[in-house]
Design a protein around this motif. Structure first.
Motif, PDB file in Angstrom:
ATOM      1  N   GLN A   1       0.827  -1.207   0.000  1.00  0.00           N
ATOM      2  CA  GLN A   1       0.000   0.000   0.000  1.00  0.00           C
ATOM      3  C   GLN A   1       0.865   1.263   0.000  1.00  0.00           C
ATOM      4  OE1 GLN A   1      -2.484   0.711   3.531  1.00  0.00           O
ATOM      5  NE2 GLN A   1      -1.073  -0.512   4.764  1.00  0.00           N
ATOM      6  N   ALA A   2       2.143   1.116   0.341  1.00  0.00           N
ATOM      7  CA  ALA A   2       3.062   2.257   0.280  1.00  0.00           C
ATOM      8  C   ALA A   2       3.200   2.780  -1.146  1.00  0.00           C
ATOM      9  CB  ALA A   2       4.430   1.870   0.833  1.00  0.00           C
ATOM     10  N   VAL A   3       3.080   1.880  -2.143  1.00  0.00           N
ATOM     11  CA  VAL A   3       3.259   2.298  -3.536  1.00  0.00           C
ATOM     12  C   VAL A   3       2.043   2.001  -4.412  1.00  0.00           C
ATOM     13  CG1 VAL A   3       5.777   2.149  -3.446  1.00  0.00           C
ATOM     14  CG2 VAL A   3       4.456   0.126  -4.104  1.00  0.00           C
ATOM     15  N   TRP A   4       1.051   1.311  -3.857  1.00  0.00           N
ATOM     16  CA  TRP A   4      -0.211   1.092  -4.569  1.00  0.00           C
ATOM     17  C   TRP A   4      -1.323   1.746  -3.741  1.00  0.00           C
ATOM     18  CZ3 TRP A   4      -0.025  -4.835  -6.143  1.00  0.00           C
ATOM     19  CH2 TRP A   4       0.931  -4.996  -7.158  1.00  0.00           C
ATOM     20  N   PRO A   5      -1.494   3.054  -3.870  1.00  0.00           N
ATOM     21  CA  PRO A   5      -2.434   3.773  -2.998  1.00  0.00           C
ATOM     22  C   PRO A   5      -3.881   3.323  -3.106  1.00  0.00           C
ATOM     23  CG  PRO A   5      -1.206   5.301  -4.440  1.00  0.00           C
ATOM     24  CD  PRO A   5      -0.749   3.928  -4.768  1.00  0.00           C
ATOM     25  N   ASP A   6      -4.250   2.704  -4.235  1.00  0.00           N
ATOM     26  CA  ASP A   6      -5.642   2.254  -4.384  1.00  0.00           C
ATOM     27  C   ASP A   6      -6.001   1.165  -3.385  1.00  0.00           C
ATOM     28  OD1 ASP A   6      -3.767   0.815  -6.263  1.00  0.00           O
ATOM     29  OD2 ASP A   6      -5.514  -0.509  -6.443  1.00  0.00           O
ATOM     30  N   LEU A   7      -4.996   0.541  -2.756  1.00  0.00           N
ATOM     31  CA  LEU A   7      -5.273  -0.512  -1.766  1.00  0.00           C
ATOM     32  C   LEU A   7      -5.468   0.042  -0.357  1.00  0.00           C
ATOM     33  CD1 LEU A   7      -2.833  -3.397  -2.781  1.00  0.00           C
ATOM     34  CD2 LEU A   7      -5.258  -3.134  -3.331  1.00  0.00           C
ATOM     35  N   ARG A   8      -5.196   1.301  -0.145  1.00  0.00           N
ATOM     36  CA  ARG A   8      -5.316   1.879   1.199  1.00  0.00           C
ATOM     37  C   ARG A   8      -6.789   2.055   1.575  1.00  0.00           C
ATOM     38  NH1 ARG A   8      -1.120   6.784  -0.241  1.00  0.00           N
ATOM     39  NH2 ARG A   8       0.737   5.476  -0.554  1.00  0.00           N
TER      40      ARG A   8
ATOM     41  N   ASP B   1       0.991   8.368   2.493  1.00  0.00           N
ATOM     42  CA  ASP B   1       2.254   7.681   2.238  1.00  0.00           C
ATOM     43  C   ASP B   1       2.871   7.099   3.507  1.00  0.00           C
ATOM     44  OD1 ASP B   1       2.002   8.244  -0.418  1.00  0.00           O
ATOM     45  OD2 ASP B   1       3.449   9.882  -0.445  1.00  0.00           O
ATOM     46  N   ASP B   2       2.409   7.526   4.679  1.00  0.00           N
ATOM     47  CA  ASP B   2       2.934   6.999   5.940  1.00  0.00           C
ATOM     48  C   ASP B   2       2.095   5.852   6.495  1.00  0.00           C
ATOM     49  OD1 ASP B   2       5.229   8.504   6.273  1.00  0.00           O
ATOM     50  OD2 ASP B   2       4.183  10.157   7.254  1.00  0.00           O
ATOM     51  N   LEU B   3       1.010   5.500   5.806  1.00  0.00           N
ATOM     52  CA  LEU B   3       0.122   4.483   6.371  1.00  0.00           C
ATOM     53  C   LEU B   3       0.808   3.125   6.466  1.00  0.00           C
ATOM     54  CD1 LEU B   3      -2.588   3.782   7.542  1.00  0.00           C
ATOM     55  CD2 LEU B   3      -3.452   3.414   5.216  1.00  0.00           C
ATOM     56  N   ALA B   4       1.600   2.767   5.463  1.00  0.00           N
ATOM     57  CA  ALA B   4       2.302   1.473   5.530  1.00  0.00           C
ATOM     58  C   ALA B   4       3.257   1.443   6.713  1.00  0.00           C
ATOM     59  CB  ALA B   4       3.050   1.204   4.229  1.00  0.00           C
ATOM     60  N   ARG B   5       3.901   2.570   6.999  1.00  0.00           N
ATOM     61  CA  ARG B   5       4.803   2.643   8.153  1.00  0.00           C
ATOM     62  C   ARG B   5       4.019   2.495   9.453  1.00  0.00           C
ATOM     63  NH1 ARG B   5       7.307   7.856   8.617  1.00  0.00           N
ATOM     64  NH2 ARG B   5       8.628   6.822  10.178  1.00  0.00           N
ATOM     65  N   LEU B   6       2.864   3.132   9.530  1.00  0.00           N
ATOM     66  CA  LEU B   6       2.062   3.025  10.752  1.00  0.00           C
ATOM     67  C   LEU B   6       1.566   1.597  10.958  1.00  0.00           C
ATOM     68  CD1 LEU B   6       0.614   4.217  13.203  1.00  0.00           C
ATOM     69  CD2 LEU B   6      -1.272   4.863  11.678  1.00  0.00           C
ATOM     70  N   THR B   7       1.089   0.967   9.899  1.00  0.00           N
ATOM     71  CA  THR B   7       0.591  -0.399  10.081  1.00  0.00           C
ATOM     72  C   THR B   7       1.725  -1.351  10.454  1.00  0.00           C
ATOM     73  OG1 THR B   7       0.707  -0.800   7.678  1.00  0.00           O
ATOM     74  CG2 THR B   7      -1.410  -0.089   8.576  1.00  0.00           C
ATOM     75  N   ALA B   8       2.920  -1.139   9.883  1.00  0.00           N
ATOM     76  CA  ALA B   8       4.063  -1.969  10.277  1.00  0.00           C
ATOM     77  C   ALA B   8       4.391  -1.767  11.754  1.00  0.00           C
ATOM     78  CB  ALA B   8       5.281  -1.639   9.417  1.00  0.00           C
ATOM     79  N   ALA B   9       4.334  -0.516  12.208  1.00  0.00           N
ATOM     80  CA  ALA B   9       4.601  -0.233  13.623  1.00  0.00           C
ATOM     81  C   ALA B   9       3.595  -0.940  14.515  1.00  0.00           C
ATOM     82  CB  ALA B   9       4.565   1.275  13.863  1.00  0.00           C
ATOM     83  N   LEU B  10       2.338  -0.939  14.101  1.00  0.00           N
ATOM     84  CA  LEU B  10       1.303  -1.560  14.926  1.00  0.00           C
ATOM     85  C   LEU B  10       1.405  -3.083  14.910  1.00  0.00           C
ATOM     86  CD1 LEU B  10      -1.634   0.849  14.081  1.00  0.00           C
ATOM     87  CD2 LEU B  10      -0.424   0.648  16.271  1.00  0.00           C
TER      88      LEU B  10
END
Length: 209
Positions: free
Chosen positions: A149-156, A186-195
């Protein structure tokens, strides 16, 4: 601590995606997308996340950055690289699965997962196509989508059970849209990884300190 303060601290202390940790410079181009698929397959075995990440680094270090590079390796070379990463109980079977995955990617998608992305009508069909790769079941397709989802925004937003458990542990909303609203896209993938790390490793103790 406000939700945004919690998110800022999570991103600062735990916000490295697993792709980044494994040395994958994720972009919407064929090689890094293939590398993420390899990492997804490594995560599929019942083995620790740190071992999967370390093993992916070994694969990259061996130069197997594209499907063809991996197919040019021997089964024994792959077994040895998996062993160096600590992936020992599953090294022989995974050496075979990696080659099967690369072969399917070459034959069906001409080595480019963007073709799979373009073919998929929706997220459900995209996941089904991903699950045609060896050892990439529903859990694996979820891991891939969460990272890509970091590079395919349609999946967010990609917010699975582990992410929701991590969010609950640190007092963040578990609803995908409400959680996603706390960060730039663009930070959502980082947040989900953190969680995910919160759920796996108890990282919430540092956030709550």
């Amino acid at each position: 601590m406000s939700h945004r303060d919690t998110v800022d601290r999570l991103l600062r202390e735990h916000g490295t995606t697993y792709a980044d940790e494994a040395g994958i410079r994720l972009r919407d181009t064929p090689a890094p997308l293939f590398q993420l698929l390899c990492l997804t397959q490594l995560f599929a075995a019942p083995i620790g996340a740190s071992v999967a990440v370390a093993t992916m680094r070994e694969l990259l270090g061996a130069g197997w950055t594209t499907p063809q590079h991996l197919l040019d390796s021997t089964w024994r070379e792959r077994v040895d690289a998996l062993g160096r990463g600590g992936y020992r109980r599953y090294d022989e079977s995974t050496a075979t699965y990696l080659a099967q995955m690369a072969q399917l990617l070459q034959e069906r998608w001409r080595g480019d997962l963007r073709r799979l992305h373009e073919t998929a009508e929706d997220e459900g069909s995209l996941r089904s196509l991903l699950e045609e790769f060896p050892r990439v079941g529903p859990t694996g397709s979820g891991i891939f989508c969460r990272e890509v989802q970091a590079v395919w925004p349609d999946l967010r937003p990609q917010v699975d059970g582990r992410v929701r458990r991590g969010a609950r542990a640190v007092g963040l909303p578990t609803d995908p849209e409400n959680l996603a609203a706390l960060v730039d896209g663009d930070d959502l993938a980082r947040l989900t990884a953190a969680l995910v790390r919160v759920d796996l490793d108890g990282g919430h103790d540092a956030v709550r300190a």
